[in-house]
Design a protein around this motif. Structure first.
Motif, PDB file in Angstrom:
ATOM      1  N   ASP A  46       0.859  -1.178   0.000  1.00  0.00           N
ATOM      2  CA  ASP A  46       0.000   0.000   0.000  1.00  0.00           C
ATOM      3  C   ASP A  46       0.903   1.237   0.000  1.00  0.00           C
ATOM      4  OD1 ASP A  46      -1.930   1.874   0.218  1.00  0.00           O
ATOM      5  OD2 ASP A  46      -2.496   1.407   2.286  1.00  0.00           O
ATOM      6  N   VAL A  47       1.219   1.728  -1.188  1.00  0.00           N
ATOM      7  CA  VAL A  47       2.142   2.859  -1.310  1.00  0.00           C
ATOM      8  C   VAL A  47       1.425   4.197  -1.301  1.00  0.00           C
ATOM      9  CG1 VAL A  47       3.879   1.536  -2.551  1.00  0.00           C
ATOM     10  CG2 VAL A  47       2.079   2.697  -3.837  1.00  0.00           C
ATOM     11  N   GLY A  48       0.113   4.151  -1.159  1.00  0.00           N
ATOM     12  CA  GLY A  48      -0.628   5.402  -1.093  1.00  0.00           C
ATOM     13  C   GLY A  48      -0.889   5.984  -2.476  1.00  0.00           C
ATOM     14  N   GLY A  49      -1.524   7.140  -2.491  1.00  0.00           N
ATOM     15  CA  GLY A  49      -1.867   7.784  -3.751  1.00  0.00           C
ATOM     16  C   GLY A  49      -0.881   8.863  -4.134  1.00  0.00           C
ATOM     17  N   GLY A  50      -1.334   9.795  -4.929  1.00  0.00           N
ATOM     18  CA  GLY A  50      -0.489  10.897  -5.336  1.00  0.00           C
ATOM     19  C   GLY A  50       0.106  10.709  -6.714  1.00  0.00           C
ATOM     20  N   TYR A  51       0.630  11.812  -7.243  1.00  0.00           N
ATOM     21  CA  TYR A  51       1.227  11.833  -8.581  1.00  0.00           C
ATOM     22  C   TYR A  51       2.554  12.574  -8.542  1.00  0.00           C
ATOM     23  CZ  TYR A  51      -3.366  10.380 -10.293  1.00  0.00           C
ATOM     24  OH  TYR A  51      -4.525   9.688 -10.515  1.00  0.00           O
ATOM     25  N   LYS A  52       3.403  12.261  -9.507  1.00  0.00           N
ATOM     26  CA  LYS A  52       4.683  12.953  -9.653  1.00  0.00           C
ATOM     27  C   LYS A  52       4.819  13.456 -11.088  1.00  0.00           C
ATOM     28  CE  LYS A  52       6.225  12.348  -5.483  1.00  0.00           C
ATOM     29  NZ  LYS A  52       6.489  13.486  -4.595  1.00  0.00           N
ATOM     30  N   SER A  53       5.381  14.646 -11.223  1.00  0.00           N
ATOM     31  CA  SER A  53       5.625  15.188 -12.556  1.00  0.00           C
ATOM     32  C   SER A  53       6.872  14.559 -13.140  1.00  0.00           C
ATOM     33  CB  SER A  53       5.797  16.701 -12.487  1.00  0.00           C
ATOM     34  OG  SER A  53       7.028  17.026 -11.834  1.00  0.00           O
ATOM     35  N   GLN A  54       7.029  14.685 -14.448  1.00  0.00           N
ATOM     36  CA  GLN A  54       8.227  14.131 -15.084  1.00  0.00           C
ATOM     37  C   GLN A  54       9.475  14.830 -14.592  1.00  0.00           C
ATOM     38  OE1 GLN A  54       7.981  12.964 -19.216  1.00  0.00           O
ATOM     39  NE2 GLN A  54      10.059  13.688 -19.615  1.00  0.00           N
ATOM     40  N   ASP A  55       9.409  16.111 -14.312  1.00  0.00           N
ATOM     41  CA  ASP A  55      10.572  16.836 -13.777  1.00  0.00           C
ATOM     42  C   ASP A  55      10.983  16.266 -12.424  1.00  0.00           C
ATOM     43  OD1 ASP A  55      10.719  18.481 -15.959  1.00  0.00           O
ATOM     44  OD2 ASP A  55       9.626  20.143 -15.036  1.00  0.00           O
ATOM     45  N   GLU A  56      10.004  15.921 -11.598  1.00  0.00           N
ATOM     46  CA  GLU A  56      10.303  15.325 -10.296  1.00  0.00           C
ATOM     47  C   GLU A  56      10.932  13.951 -10.463  1.00  0.00           C
ATOM     48  OE1 GLU A  56       7.105  16.858  -7.052  1.00  0.00           O
ATOM     49  OE2 GLU A  56       6.217  15.869  -8.815  1.00  0.00           O
ATOM     50  N   VAL A  57      10.410  13.188 -11.416  1.00  0.00           N
ATOM     51  CA  VAL A  57      10.975  11.861 -11.693  1.00  0.00           C
ATOM     52  C   VAL A  57      12.414  11.994 -12.185  1.00  0.00           C
ATOM     53  CG1 VAL A  57      10.812   9.812 -13.160  1.00  0.00           C
ATOM     54  CG2 VAL A  57       8.742  10.799 -12.159  1.00  0.00           C
ATOM     55  N   GLU A  58      12.654  12.954 -13.045  1.00  0.00           N
ATOM     56  CA  GLU A  58      14.016  13.175 -13.556  1.00  0.00           C
ATOM     57  C   GLU A  58      14.978  13.508 -12.427  1.00  0.00           C
ATOM     58  OE1 GLU A  58      16.481  16.485 -16.173  1.00  0.00           O
ATOM     59  OE2 GLU A  58      14.302  16.291 -16.484  1.00  0.00           O
ATOM     60  N   ASP A  59      14.567  14.391 -11.518  1.00  0.00           N
ATOM     61  CA  ASP A  59      15.421  14.778 -10.395  1.00  0.00           C
ATOM     62  C   ASP A  59      15.721  13.572  -9.514  1.00  0.00           C
ATOM     63  OD1 ASP A  59      16.696  16.898  -8.689  1.00  0.00           O
ATOM     64  OD2 ASP A  59      15.199  16.167  -7.257  1.00  0.00           O
ATOM     65  N   TRP A  60      14.707  12.759  -9.248  1.00  0.00           N
ATOM     66  CA  TRP A  60      14.912  11.551  -8.435  1.00  0.00           C
ATOM     67  C   TRP A  60      15.828  10.563  -9.140  1.00  0.00           C
ATOM     68  CZ3 TRP A  60      12.807   6.738 -10.125  1.00  0.00           C
ATOM     69  CH2 TRP A  60      13.069   5.665  -9.264  1.00  0.00           C
ATOM     70  N   LEU A  61      15.589  10.315 -10.424  1.00  0.00           N
ATOM     71  CA  LEU A  61      16.371   9.345 -11.177  1.00  0.00           C
ATOM     72  C   LEU A  61      17.840   9.753 -11.238  1.00  0.00           C
ATOM     73  CD1 LEU A  61      15.517   6.733 -12.631  1.00  0.00           C
ATOM     74  CD2 LEU A  61      15.468   8.025 -14.765  1.00  0.00           C
ATOM     75  N   SER A  62      18.112  11.046 -11.312  1.00  0.00           N
ATOM     76  CA  SER A  62      19.491  11.533 -11.400  1.00  0.00           C
ATOM     77  C   SER A  62      20.265  11.318 -10.101  1.00  0.00           C
ATOM     78  CB  SER A  62      19.504  13.024 -11.755  1.00  0.00           C
ATOM     79  OG  SER A  62      19.014  13.812 -10.679  1.00  0.00           O
ATOM     80  N   LYS A  63      19.526  11.074  -8.994  1.00  0.00           N
ATOM     81  CA  LYS A  63      20.179  10.900  -7.696  1.00  0.00           C
ATOM     82  C   LYS A  63      20.125   9.459  -7.197  1.00  0.00           C
ATOM     83  CE  LYS A  63      19.032  15.656  -6.440  1.00  0.00           C
ATOM     84  NZ  LYS A  63      18.115  16.521  -5.655  1.00  0.00           N
ATOM     85  N   CYS A  64      19.247   8.665  -7.771  1.00  0.00           N
ATOM     86  CA  CYS A  64      19.109   7.269  -7.342  1.00  0.00           C
ATOM     87  C   CYS A  64      19.966   6.386  -8.257  1.00  0.00           C
ATOM     88  CB  CYS A  64      17.645   6.839  -7.409  1.00  0.00           C
ATOM     89  SG  CYS A  64      17.295   5.332  -6.476  1.00  0.00           S
ATOM     90  N   HIS A  65      21.268   6.488  -8.095  1.00  0.00           N
ATOM     91  CA  HIS A  65      22.210   5.905  -9.042  1.00  0.00           C
ATOM     92  C   HIS A  65      22.154   4.384  -9.091  1.00  0.00           C
ATOM     93  CE1 HIS A  65      24.586   9.834  -8.254  1.00  0.00           C
ATOM     94  NE2 HIS A  65      23.762   9.974  -9.252  1.00  0.00           N
ATOM     95  N   MET A  66      21.936   3.749  -7.957  1.00  0.00           N
ATOM     96  CA  MET A  66      21.912   2.287  -7.959  1.00  0.00           C
ATOM     97  C   MET A  66      20.732   1.768  -8.785  1.00  0.00           C
ATOM     98  SD  MET A  66      21.955  -0.381  -4.758  1.00  0.00           S
ATOM     99  CE  MET A  66      21.954  -2.171  -5.075  1.00  0.00           C
ATOM    100  N   PHE A  67      19.566   2.376  -8.608  1.00  0.00           N
ATOM    101  CA  PHE A  67      18.412   1.935  -9.398  1.00  0.00           C
ATOM    102  C   PHE A  67      18.636   2.222 -10.876  1.00  0.00           C
ATOM    103  CE2 PHE A  67      14.496   2.955 -11.662  1.00  0.00           C
ATOM    104  CZ  PHE A  67      13.901   1.705 -11.633  1.00  0.00           C
ATOM    105  N   LEU A  68      19.204   3.370 -11.204  1.00  0.00           N
ATOM    106  CA  LEU A  68      19.423   3.719 -12.607  1.00  0.00           C
ATOM    107  C   LEU A  68      20.342   2.702 -13.277  1.00  0.00           C
ATOM    108  CD1 LEU A  68      18.824   5.690 -14.879  1.00  0.00           C
ATOM    109  CD2 LEU A  68      20.779   7.065 -14.117  1.00  0.00           C
ATOM    110  N   LYS A  69      21.338   2.197 -12.539  1.00  0.00           N
ATOM    111  CA  LYS A  69      22.216   1.168 -13.098  1.00  0.00           C
ATOM    112  C   LYS A  69      21.461  -0.142 -13.319  1.00  0.00           C
ATOM    113  CE  LYS A  69      26.838   2.696 -11.884  1.00  0.00           C
ATOM    114  NZ  LYS A  69      28.156   2.286 -11.364  1.00  0.00           N
ATOM    115  N   MET A  70      20.543  -0.454 -12.419  1.00  0.00           N
ATOM    116  CA  MET A  70      19.707  -1.638 -12.616  1.00  0.00           C
ATOM    117  C   MET A  70      18.850  -1.476 -13.867  1.00  0.00           C
ATOM    118  SD  MET A  70      18.307  -2.641  -8.819  1.00  0.00           S
ATOM    119  CE  MET A  70      19.324  -3.528  -7.649  1.00  0.00           C
TER     120      MET A  70
END
Length: 473
Positions: free
Chosen positions: A178-202
């Motif tokens: 149960d991760v809850g609701g809500g939405y994220k913009s593509q800009d927010e996803v980009e910012d997160w992806l640029s910092k979550c290096h381990m997941f990006l390598k996966m």
């Protein structure tokens, strides 16, 4: 005019790849579809041969930025396919975020948090499937559960407070979180992806595995495993607290030179519940990872940058860190507030006996008492040295399992012999050394190990004086 612009765009796409890579794309395109275009059924069939990736990759191919508005009748040409590969495998953070959002069901520029979780979960599962063939993985014995995957998915999404997810939630009857609701913009996803290096390598590795067109030289970092090789362990006699994802998570945060191999030094399931036994097996063995599981099922530990060494004072370096694995993932590096990195002592009446990291005497970020069965993690509000929260369920805990793994290549024997030949007499008598340090006496013999070969050795008179130091104390 339109035709000229189309050819210019096609040329720009192809220029993103080397000659070798263009040849690989052509071969892959023909392998996926015998026709002049790729349709959804052909792409899905290709993906299913490798992994069960429950994501609409064809939708991402058709609607990614480089192909948007270009694909007719859901038939993807070779150049359009190359455009998607360029964006997915070689793209900027923005371009990869575009693909990631499309895989997660982007609608009017926003992505549901629940879909983001499902995409991350799918990528991790696919990564695990691919990693089974890695040579280092074959040296371990473990089992990975859906809960392990969910826990890491939540950890990635909670990184840098990207998603406000309850990290303590349990799986429901449908094996979903149960991760809850809500939405994220593509800009927010980009910012997160640029910092979550381990997941990006996966993510990169999963899509390289599906579409292996990048040249081997360029793909080296993509296909590199997070897993170290396990050494000095008989899996018929023991097990480990960890599994693939937690081993990978810890190893990813180690200094690069220590990521290739882990060597088992001590496990209470193998060597017994004894602090004396632990001391026997771990002293002087170099950088290591300490793993602890308490009776409540919490798993946590530390990266120790120096060898364990009996001393009545703190020592070590700022490279040390604490971490948690269960119920939540987390790495807690040094704050700079103090240098209370490592403590290891035994046989002293006036000082704490046991091993600890961070905080202060009798109030450690992580402590295992010399009785071995008890420990504590004091962190109100946080450990001053590492900024870590309470790692165990209760501040005072009972030990269930302890493992210590040396990390990085083992020192060559002749290097150890050379060190032994230069070691101080006080190093050979750790009790005398501890007494001197406790009394505030400077160990003048510490400099002996740094003498050049042409410097004069100790005289017999000096040796006699050193031998009576413990008696003087």
């Amino acid at each position: 005019m339109g035709g000229a612009e189309s050819k210019k765009k096609e040329a720009e796409i192809l220029q993103l790849f080397s000659v070798e890579e263009r040849q690989n794309i052509h071969k892959l395109f023909q392998h996926i579809s015998p026709n002049q275009s790729i349709t959804e059924p052909f792409l899905k069939k290709h993906i299913e041969k490798f992994i069960n990736l429950d994501l609409d990759v064809f939708h991402a191919v058709c609607h990614c930025g480089i192909n948007k508005g270009q694909i007719q009748d859901k038939h993807v040409t070779e150049v359009q396919f190359a455009g998607f590969l360029a964006q997915c495998l070689k793209g900027t953070y923005s371009e990869k975020a575009d693909v990631f959002c499309l895989l997660s069901g982007r609608d009017d520029g926003f992505v549901p948090v629940r879909k983001l979780y499902q995409t991350v979960n799918n990528v991790i599962k696919s990564y695990l499937h691919i990693s089974k063939s890695d040579t280092p993985c074959k040296t371990w014995k473990y089992q990975v559960s859906s809960e392990d995957v969910s826990r890491l998915s939540i950890s990635f999404l909670a990184q840098n407070k990207f998603c406000d997810i309850d990290r303590g939630v349990e799986e429901n009857s449908q094996n979903e979180i149960d991760v809850g609701g809500g939405y994220k913009s593509q800009d927010e996803v980009e910012d997160w992806l640029s910092k979550c290096h381990m997941f990006l390598k996966m993510f990169d590795r999963v899509f390289y595995h599906l579409f292996p067109v990048i040249s081997k030289d360029s793909a080296h970092n993509i296909i590199q495993s997070f897993m170290p090789a396990a050494s000095n362990v008989d899996w018929n006699k023991t097990t480990t607290i960890l599994e693939t994802l937690s081993i990978s998570y810890i190893n990813y945060h180690l200094p690069r030179e220590h990521q290739s191999i882990w060597r088992l030094l001590y496990s209470n399931s193998l060597h017994g519940d004894s602090f004396a036994q632990l001391t026997r097996y771990v002293l002087g063995k170099g950088p290591n990872v300490l793993l602890v599981k308490d009776k409540d099922g919490h798993v946590f530990g530390a990266y120790v940058s120096d060898s364990w060494e009996i001393k009545p004072t703190f020592y070590g370096s700022s490279e040390c860190f604490l971490f948690s694995i269960k119920p939540n993932y987390g790495v807690y590096t040094t704050t700079g507030y103090n240098s209370n990195y490592i403590y290891f002592n035994q046989g002293q009446e006036t000082m704490p006996n046991g091993l600890g990291l961070g905080g202060q005497l009798d109030y450690f970020g992580l402590w295992i008492d010399y009785t071995f069965n008890n420990g504590h993690s004091k962190a109100v509000p946080k450990c001053t040295t590492y900024g870590s929260p309470q790692l165990s369920k209760n501040a005072d805990f009972s030990v269930d399992s302890i493992e210590i793994w040396a990390v990085g290549p083992e020192r060559k024997k002749h290097d150890s012999d050379d060190e032994e030949s230069r070691v101080s007499i006080l190093d050979k008598d750790s009790g005398a050394k501890a007494l001197l340090e406790l009394a505030g006496k400077k160990q003048h013999s510490e400099g002996i190990r740094d003498l050049e070969e042409d410097e004069a050795p100790l005289t017999e008179e000096m040796k006699k004086k050193m031998n009576v130091i413990p008696k003087m104390m």
